[in-house]
Design a protein around this motif. Structure first.
Motif, short mmCIF file in Angstrom:
data_model
loop_
_atom_site.label_atom_id
_atom_site.label_comp_id
_atom_site.label_asym_id
_atom_site.label_seq_id
_atom_site.Cartn_x
_atom_site.Cartn_y
_atom_site.Cartn_z
N ASP A 348 0.84 -1.20 0.00
CA ASP A 348 0.00 0.00 0.00
C ASP A 348 0.88 1.26 0.00
O ASP A 348 0.74 2.14 0.86
CB ASP A 348 -0.94 0.00 1.21
CG ASP A 348 -2.01 1.10 1.10
OD1 ASP A 348 -2.30 1.54 -0.04
OD2 ASP A 348 -2.55 1.52 2.14
N LEU A 349 1.77 1.31 -0.99
CA LEU A 349 2.71 2.43 -1.08
C LEU A 349 2.71 3.01 -2.48
O LEU A 349 2.54 2.29 -3.46
CB LEU A 349 4.14 1.95 -0.74
CG LEU A 349 4.42 1.58 0.71
CD1 LEU A 349 5.81 0.98 0.83
CD2 LEU A 349 4.28 2.80 1.62
N PRO A 350 2.96 4.33 -2.61
CA PRO A 350 3.06 4.95 -3.93
C PRO A 350 4.37 4.56 -4.61
O PRO A 350 5.28 4.00 -3.99
CB PRO A 350 3.04 6.44 -3.60
CG PRO A 350 3.60 6.54 -2.22
CD PRO A 350 3.13 5.31 -1.51
N VAL A 351 4.45 4.90 -5.89
CA VAL A 351 5.60 4.51 -6.71
C VAL A 351 6.93 4.93 -6.11
O VAL A 351 7.90 4.17 -6.14
CB VAL A 351 5.44 5.11 -8.14
CG1 VAL A 351 6.73 4.97 -8.92
CG2 VAL A 351 4.31 4.41 -8.88
N ASP A 352 7.01 6.12 -5.56
CA ASP A 352 8.30 6.63 -5.08
C ASP A 352 8.70 6.09 -3.70
O ASP A 352 9.71 6.50 -3.14
CB ASP A 352 8.30 8.16 -5.06
CG ASP A 352 7.21 8.75 -4.17
OD1 ASP A 352 6.38 7.97 -3.65
OD2 ASP A 352 7.18 9.98 -4.01
N GLU A 353 7.92 5.13 -3.16
CA GLU A 353 8.27 4.53 -1.86
C GLU A 353 8.35 3.01 -1.95
O GLU A 353 8.08 2.30 -0.99
CB GLU A 353 7.24 4.93 -0.80
CG GLU A 353 7.23 6.42 -0.47
CD GLU A 353 6.27 6.75 0.66
OE1 GLU A 353 6.08 5.90 1.55
OE2 GLU A 353 5.72 7.87 0.65
N ARG A 354 8.79 2.50 -3.10
CA ARG A 354 8.79 1.05 -3.31
C ARG A 354 10.20 0.47 -3.44
O ARG A 354 10.38 -0.63 -3.97
CB ARG A 354 7.97 0.72 -4.56
CG ARG A 354 6.51 1.11 -4.44
CD ARG A 354 5.74 0.82 -5.73
NE ARG A 354 4.36 1.34 -5.65
CZ ARG A 354 3.52 1.38 -6.68
NH1 ARG A 354 3.90 0.91 -7.85
NH2 ARG A 354 2.30 1.87 -6.52
N VAL A 355 11.21 1.17 -2.93
CA VAL A 355 12.59 0.68 -3.05
C VAL A 355 12.78 -0.61 -2.26
O VAL A 355 13.35 -1.59 -2.75
CB VAL A 355 13.61 1.74 -2.59
CG1 VAL A 355 15.02 1.18 -2.64
CG2 VAL A 355 13.52 2.97 -3.48
N GLU A 356 12.29 -0.63 -1.00
CA GLU A 356 12.47 -1.82 -0.17
C GLU A 356 11.71 -3.01 -0.74
O GLU A 356 12.20 -4.15 -0.74
CB GLU A 356 12.00 -1.54 1.27
CG GLU A 356 12.79 -0.46 1.98
CD GLU A 356 12.19 0.93 1.77
OE1 GLU A 356 12.59 1.85 2.51
OE2 GLU A 356 11.33 1.09 0.88
N GLY A 357 10.49 -2.76 -1.24
CA GLY A 357 9.72 -3.83 -1.87
C GLY A 357 10.41 -4.36 -3.11
O GLY A 357 10.44 -5.58 -3.35
N THR A 358 10.99 -3.45 -3.87
CA THR A 358 11.76 -3.87 -5.05
C THR A 358 12.94 -4.73 -4.63
O THR A 358 13.23 -5.77 -5.24
CB THR A 358 12.26 -2.65 -5.84
OG1 THR A 358 11.14 -1.90 -6.32
CG2 THR A 358 13.12 -3.08 -7.02
N ALA A 359 13.61 -4.34 -3.55
CA ALA A 359 14.76 -5.10 -3.06
C ALA A 359 14.36 -6.53 -2.69
O ALA A 359 15.09 -7.49 -2.97
CB ALA A 359 15.38 -4.40 -1.86
N ALA A 360 13.19 -6.69 -2.09
CA ALA A 360 12.72 -8.03 -1.72
C ALA A 360 12.50 -8.88 -2.97
O ALA A 360 12.87 -10.06 -3.00
CB ALA A 360 11.43 -7.93 -0.90
N THR A 361 11.89 -8.28 -3.99
CA THR A 361 11.63 -9.05 -5.21
C THR A 361 12.93 -9.38 -5.95
O THR A 361 13.06 -10.47 -6.53
CB THR A 361 10.69 -8.30 -6.16
OG1 THR A 361 11.29 -7.06 -6.58
CG2 THR A 361 9.35 -7.99 -5.48
N VAL A 362 13.89 -8.47 -5.93
CA VAL A 362 15.19 -8.73 -6.57
C VAL A 362 15.89 -9.89 -5.85
O VAL A 362 16.44 -10.79 -6.50
CB VAL A 362 16.05 -7.46 -6.56
CG1 VAL A 362 17.51 -7.78 -6.90
CG2 VAL A 362 15.50 -6.45 -7.56
#
Length: 394
Positions: A348-362
């Motif tokens: 439940d975060l906007p595009v500019d707050e998804r760095v940590e989520g991206t890190a998990a998927t990477v």
């Protein structure tokens, strides 16, 4: 002395051999036992009942197992699905006997053998991008996203100015990007298609400067054959097609003519599947055949599961969990999850707050076999990839 009992996980014959050797067993016996220590489940669809019955009988005779769809035994089914379960030793016996069977089974046996070989893993391999070499398999490569569009979902308009775009590409390279992926048309949900001329106007001026000013390969993210051709004439090194050669019938011939690496992404209209990963593998096999028939070597093809394209949230998450099932294709895998809606919906975060989520998927993607990750935040994802590589690459 207390007795310790634990499970051991092996992924392939090499790891099985290492575990058996650790017991102190005779080395010749270790080699004989290694194929017995790896268990595989191989699923075949589109078989005739006759083919399915023979495969089941032959697998059972070797101590393996095979589940078949209803109606196979009495041949009342028009088409059969078989799930074969067994060790590498049992599969080897099955493949050898299928060579001597009728009903097209020798060809099926050869395909089973190739899939089993693919599942053993790939050694690091060099891919020639028109003189720039990418080494895949030794470490995870980072593809930096450069959108020269006014409407991309994450950074639309940020790098629409050519000079700003070029400076951003330089910055990504300095932060560790191994590839720059340059795109001139948004693929966000609800996007409007643009003409070939407009896409070229956006991409070519930036590309012409990039190929002179940065040392890493530049990929062109396009579904249009003419854009790909003009970009390759201007010096692009590889093509990233988000419709896997299906949007433009000339794309395969352009890529083959220039003999450049090709990224094919899974995509479809709607979210209906008979078997999510099975349908995806079939999709890739069809596109790979198209490329190979046009003259491109299979070794130059990279597959992308297309997170966020033609999939619901649950289907995207399932694809992430089962990503390593794509290893049956024997192709390098590119994963593009950066800042995507899957992350936004879960957190439940906007595009500019998804760095940590991206890190998990990477991290999960690399653990499940991704060779390249396509990202916006290069510096941060380089660190994530290096840490993950240290844990999962041997």
């Amino acid at each position: 002395m207390s007795v310790t009992i634990r499970n051991v996980i092996v992924h392939n014959k090499k790891e099985s051999l290492a575990e058996i050797i650790s017991t102190g067993a005779d080395i010749s016996g270790c080699r004989l036992m290694a194929p017995k220590g790896v268990h595989r489940l191989i699923k075949l669809t589109g078989l005739s009942p006759k083919q399915a019955n023979i495969i089941k009988q032959q697998m059972l005779s070797r101590g393996g197992e095979a589940a078949v769809s209803r109606g196979v035994i009495d041949c009342s089914a028009s088409e059969a699905i078989v799930l074969i379960m067994g060790t590498l030793k049992q599969f080897d016996g099955l493949v050898n006997i299928l060579k001597m069977q009728p009903f097209g089974l020798p060809k099926i046996g050869a395909r089973i053998k190739q899939v089993l070989k693919n599942l053993e893993g790939r050694s690091p391999v060099e891919i020639d991008c028109r003189g720039k070499i990418l080494l895949l398999g030794e470490r995870t490569l980072i593809m930096g996203i450069l959108n020269v569009t006014p409407d991309s979902f994450s950074d639309g308009g940020s790098f629409y100015n050519h000079e700003v775009a070029i400076e951003h590409a330089r910055a990504m390279v300095s932060e560790g990007a191994d590839i720059i992926d340059l795109g001139g048309e948004s693929t966000r949900p609800g996007h409007e298609s643009i003409s070939v001329e407009e896409e070229l106007d956006r991409v070519i001026p930036v590309l012409e400067k990039l190929v002179r000013e940065i040392d890493v390969p530049v990929s062109i993210d396009t579904t249009k054959a003419e854009v790909a051709r003009r970009a390759l004439l201007a010096g692009a090194h590889l093509i990233n097609d988000q419709w896997a050669l299906r949007a433009d019938p000339d794309m395969a011939h352009v890529v083959a003519e220039y003999d450049v690496p090709l990224i094919i992404m899974h995509n479809q209209k709607g979210t209906e599947y008979n078997d999510l990963m099975g349908d995806m593998v079939q999709f890739f096999e069809e596109s790979i055949d198209t490329a190979v028939n046009a003259g491109l070597a299979r070794e130059k093809i990279i597959v992308d599961p297309g997170i966020g394209f033609g999939k619901t949230l649950e289907q995207n998450l399932e694809t992430m969990r089962r990503l390593d099932e794509l290893s049956c294709l024997g192709c390098p895998v590119l994963l593009g999850t950066s800042r995507k809606s899957m992350i936004g919906k879960v957190l439940d975060l906007p595009v500019d707050e998804r760095v940590e989520g991206t890190a998990a998927t990477v991290t999960l993607g690399i653990a499940n076999g991704a060779d390249i990750v396509r990202v916006h935040n290069v510096k941060e994802m380089v660190r994530v990839a290096r840490m993950t590589d240290a844990m999962v690459r041997r």
